[in-house]
Design a protein around this motif. Sequence first.
Motif, PDB file in Angstrom:
ATOM      1  N   GLN A 108      36.374  78.320  96.424  1.00  0.00           N
ATOM      2  CA  GLN A 108      35.804  77.736  95.202  1.00  0.00           C
ATOM      3  C   GLN A 108      36.562  78.224  93.967  1.00  0.00           C
ATOM      4  OE1 GLN A 108      31.694  78.919  95.398  1.00  0.00           O
ATOM      5  NE2 GLN A 108      31.081  77.118  96.587  1.00  0.00           N
ATOM      6  N   ILE A 109      36.913  79.508  93.955  1.00  0.00           N
ATOM      7  CA  ILE A 109      37.683  80.040  92.828  1.00  0.00           C
ATOM      8  C   ILE A 109      39.049  79.346  92.775  1.00  0.00           C
ATOM      9  CG2 ILE A 109      38.773  82.083  91.840  1.00  0.00           C
ATOM     10  CD1 ILE A 109      36.561  83.745  93.161  1.00  0.00           C
ATOM     11  N   ARG A 110      39.660  79.147  93.935  1.00  0.00           N
ATOM     12  CA  ARG A 110      40.950  78.449  93.982  1.00  0.00           C
ATOM     13  C   ARG A 110      40.819  77.061  93.348  1.00  0.00           C
ATOM     14  NH1 ARG A 110      44.269  75.026  97.307  1.00  0.00           N
ATOM     15  NH2 ARG A 110      46.380  75.866  97.424  1.00  0.00           N
ATOM     16  N   GLU A 111      39.744  76.366  93.670  1.00  0.00           N
ATOM     17  CA  GLU A 111      39.515  75.036  93.084  1.00  0.00           C
ATOM     18  C   GLU A 111      39.360  75.129  91.564  1.00  0.00           C
ATOM     19  OE1 GLU A 111      36.171  73.390  95.185  1.00  0.00           O
ATOM     20  OE2 GLU A 111      37.268  73.352  97.097  1.00  0.00           O
ATOM     21  N   GLN A 112      38.688  76.176  91.078  1.00  0.00           N
ATOM     22  CA  GLN A 112      38.545  76.365  89.630  1.00  0.00           C
ATOM     23  C   GLN A 112      39.908  76.603  88.982  1.00  0.00           C
ATOM     24  OE1 GLN A 112      35.747  79.518  88.857  1.00  0.00           O
ATOM     25  NE2 GLN A 112      33.981  78.308  89.511  1.00  0.00           N
ATOM     26  N   VAL A 113      40.727  77.440  89.605  1.00  0.00           N
ATOM     27  CA  VAL A 113      42.065  77.710  89.070  1.00  0.00           C
ATOM     28  C   VAL A 113      42.859  76.411  88.992  1.00  0.00           C
ATOM     29  CG1 VAL A 113      44.281  78.860  89.523  1.00  0.00           C
ATOM     30  CG2 VAL A 113      42.143  80.138  89.780  1.00  0.00           C
ATOM     31  N   GLU A 114      42.781  75.600  90.035  1.00  0.00           N
ATOM     32  CA  GLU A 114      43.507  74.327  90.037  1.00  0.00           C
ATOM     33  C   GLU A 114      42.967  73.372  88.979  1.00  0.00           C
ATOM     34  OE1 GLU A 114      45.082  73.960  94.617  1.00  0.00           O
ATOM     35  OE2 GLU A 114      43.020  73.344  94.196  1.00  0.00           O
ATOM     36  N   ALA A 115      41.660  73.379  88.750  1.00  0.00           N
ATOM     37  CA  ALA A 115      41.081  72.510  87.719  1.00  0.00           C
ATOM     38  C   ALA A 115      41.579  72.908  86.332  1.00  0.00           C
ATOM     39  CB  ALA A 115      39.555  72.571  87.782  1.00  0.00           C
ATOM     40  N   ILE A 116      41.802  74.195  86.120  1.00  0.00           N
ATOM     41  CA  ILE A 116      42.241  74.683  84.813  1.00  0.00           C
ATOM     42  C   ILE A 116      43.756  74.579  84.639  1.00  0.00           C
ATOM     43  CG2 ILE A 116      42.403  76.739  83.339  1.00  0.00           C
ATOM     44  CD1 ILE A 116      39.704  77.621  84.632  1.00  0.00           C
ATOM     45  N   PHE A 117      44.511  74.990  85.656  1.00  0.00           N
ATOM     46  CA  PHE A 117      45.967  75.105  85.524  1.00  0.00           C
ATOM     47  C   PHE A 117      46.747  74.033  86.278  1.00  0.00           C
ATOM     48  CE2 PHE A 117      44.340  79.491  84.958  1.00  0.00           C
ATOM     49  CZ  PHE A 117      44.721  79.672  83.648  1.00  0.00           C
ATOM     50  N   GLY A 118      46.059  73.142  86.973  1.00  0.00           N
ATOM     51  CA  GLY A 118      46.721  72.033  87.652  1.00  0.00           C
ATOM     52  C   GLY A 118      46.854  72.237  89.151  1.00  0.00           C
ATOM     53  N   HIS A 119      47.039  71.105  89.836  1.00  0.00           N
ATOM     54  CA  HIS A 119      47.129  71.097  91.295  1.00  0.00           C
ATOM     55  C   HIS A 119      48.571  71.134  91.791  1.00  0.00           C
ATOM     56  CE1 HIS A 119      42.825  70.254  91.897  1.00  0.00           C
ATOM     57  NE2 HIS A 119      42.926  69.581  90.767  1.00  0.00           N
ATOM     58  N   LYS A 127      53.327  74.357  90.227  1.00  0.00           N
ATOM     59  CA  LYS A 127      54.692  74.652  89.788  1.00  0.00           C
ATOM     60  C   LYS A 127      54.743  75.833  88.833  1.00  0.00           C
ATOM     61  CE  LYS A 127      56.512  70.195  90.736  1.00  0.00           C
ATOM     62  NZ  LYS A 127      56.394  68.841  90.459  1.00  0.00           N
ATOM     63  N   THR A 128      53.628  76.104  88.162  1.00  0.00           N
ATOM     64  CA  THR A 128      53.585  77.216  87.216  1.00  0.00           C
ATOM     65  C   THR A 128      52.574  78.270  87.648  1.00  0.00           C
ATOM     66  OG1 THR A 128      54.232  75.737  85.428  1.00  0.00           O
ATOM     67  CG2 THR A 128      53.271  77.835  84.791  1.00  0.00           C
ATOM     68  N   VAL A 129      51.404  77.828  88.055  1.00  0.00           N
ATOM     69  CA  VAL A 129      50.344  78.743  88.517  1.00  0.00           C
ATOM     70  C   VAL A 129      49.998  78.379  89.955  1.00  0.00           C
ATOM     71  CG1 VAL A 129      47.973  79.521  88.158  1.00  0.00           C
ATOM     72  CG2 VAL A 129      49.426  79.009  86.181  1.00  0.00           C
ATOM     73  N   TYR A 130      50.118  79.371  90.831  1.00  0.00           N
ATOM     74  CA  TYR A 130      49.841  79.134  92.246  1.00  0.00           C
ATOM     75  C   TYR A 130      48.677  80.025  92.686  1.00  0.00           C
ATOM     76  CZ  TYR A 130      50.657  77.990  97.110  1.00  0.00           C
ATOM     77  OH  TYR A 130      50.521  77.509  98.384  1.00  0.00           O
ATOM     78  N   PRO A 131      47.519  79.406  92.994  1.00  0.00           N
ATOM     79  CA  PRO A 131      46.391  80.200  93.504  1.00  0.00           C
ATOM     80  C   PRO A 131      46.488  80.331  95.025  1.00  0.00           C
ATOM     81  CG  PRO A 131      45.684  77.948  93.094  1.00  0.00           C
ATOM     82  CD  PRO A 131      47.147  78.024  92.733  1.00  0.00           C
ATOM     83  N   LEU A 132      46.431  81.551  95.517  1.00  0.00           N
ATOM     84  CA  LEU A 132      46.572  81.818  96.944  1.00  0.00           C
ATOM     85  C   LEU A 132      45.349  82.589  97.438  1.00  0.00           C
ATOM     86  CD1 LEU A 132      48.422  81.877  99.507  1.00  0.00           C
ATOM     87  CD2 LEU A 132      49.263  84.081  98.636  1.00  0.00           C
ATOM     88  N   VAL A 133      44.637  82.026  98.383  1.00  0.00           N
ATOM     89  CA  VAL A 133      43.484  82.712  98.985  1.00  0.00           C
ATOM     90  C   VAL A 133      43.973  83.598 100.109  1.00  0.00           C
ATOM     91  CG1 VAL A 133      41.319  82.399 100.266  1.00  0.00           C
ATOM     92  CG2 VAL A 133      41.850  80.885  98.334  1.00  0.00           C
ATOM     93  N   CYS A 134      43.595  84.875 100.070  1.00  0.00           N
ATOM     94  CA  CYS A 134      43.984  85.837 101.107  1.00  0.00           C
ATOM     95  C   CYS A 134      42.762  86.602 101.589  1.00  0.00           C
ATOM     96  CB  CYS A 134      44.989  86.851 100.559  1.00  0.00           C
ATOM     97  SG  CYS A 134      46.589  86.178 100.180  1.00  0.00           S
ATOM     98  N   GLY A 135      42.557  86.557 102.901  1.00  0.00           N
ATOM     99  CA  GLY A 135      41.500  87.346 103.520  1.00  0.00           C
ATOM    100  C   GLY A 135      42.100  88.623 104.096  1.00  0.00           C
ATOM    101  N   PHE A 136      41.400  89.729 103.920  1.00  0.00           N
ATOM    102  CA  PHE A 136      41.870  91.021 104.416  1.00  0.00           C
ATOM    103  C   PHE A 136      40.859  91.606 105.391  1.00  0.00           C
ATOM    104  CE2 PHE A 136      44.296  90.473 100.609  1.00  0.00           C
ATOM    105  CZ  PHE A 136      45.515  91.053 100.886  1.00  0.00           C
ATOM    106  N   GLU A 137      41.341  91.938 106.585  1.00  0.00           N
ATOM    107  CA  GLU A 137      40.529  92.621 107.583  1.00  0.00           C
ATOM    108  C   GLU A 137      40.738  94.101 107.313  1.00  0.00           C
ATOM    109  OE1 GLU A 137      38.834  94.612 110.348  1.00  0.00           O
ATOM    110  OE2 GLU A 137      40.993  94.672 110.557  1.00  0.00           O
ATOM    111  N   THR A 138      39.706  94.781 106.830  1.00  0.00           N
ATOM    112  CA  THR A 138      39.884  96.132 106.292  1.00  0.00           C
ATOM    113  C   THR A 138      39.875  97.237 107.338  1.00  0.00           C
ATOM    114  OG1 THR A 138      37.521  96.220 105.772  1.00  0.00           O
ATOM    115  CG2 THR A 138      39.015  95.535 104.009  1.00  0.00           C
ATOM    116  N   ASP A 139      39.465  96.963 108.571  1.00  0.00           N
ATOM    117  CA  ASP A 139      39.501  98.018 109.578  1.00  0.00           C
ATOM    118  C   ASP A 139      40.936  98.413 109.915  1.00  0.00           C
ATOM    119  OD1 ASP A 139      36.761  97.855 109.714  1.00  0.00           O
ATOM    120  OD2 ASP A 139      36.690  96.863 111.658  1.00  0.00           O
TER     121      ASP A 139
END
Length: 168
Positions: free
Chosen positions: A139-150, A153-165
Amino acid sequence: MPTAIHSAPIDQRIEWLMELSRTHSALYCDPENSLARQRYLAEHPTRIIALKCMDGRIHLPYATKTPLGIVSPFRNLGGIFDLGWPYMGDLLESQVMEAIQQGHRVLIIITYHFSKGDRSRGCAGFNCDKDAAMAHAHQIREQVEAIFGHGHKTVYPLVCGFETDEDA
């Protein structure tokens, strides 16, 4: 340090965290590392911003192999953000615009974390629910794209999941 710090007595965990903090502080302040940071920023045309949980289990300089101080973190409980929050949106826009004015692109790493070994060691901000944390990150990624574009080319939102064990 015990192999499973999360199962050590609380006083050992606190001391482990304090020692880690002292180590990171010394590394950050070291003149050689300061120069390495400046060189890295001069050589890499992308600024890195991270939206992440405030509990500290995700160490992005370690994960990205970047010098301490390269990643600009925004922290909140569970990595729960809304770019419509008045001050939050302004802060993020300010960082992005500063980078763009310097001729840089921006990578926004939107993180979530979970434990594969024990769900209860997952993110408390999402009641240890990995799927809820991942859905919010998207959802945050979608917000970033709504603000800075899809186009990314300038702003790239990347979702990263981390397994902390296992720091994966």
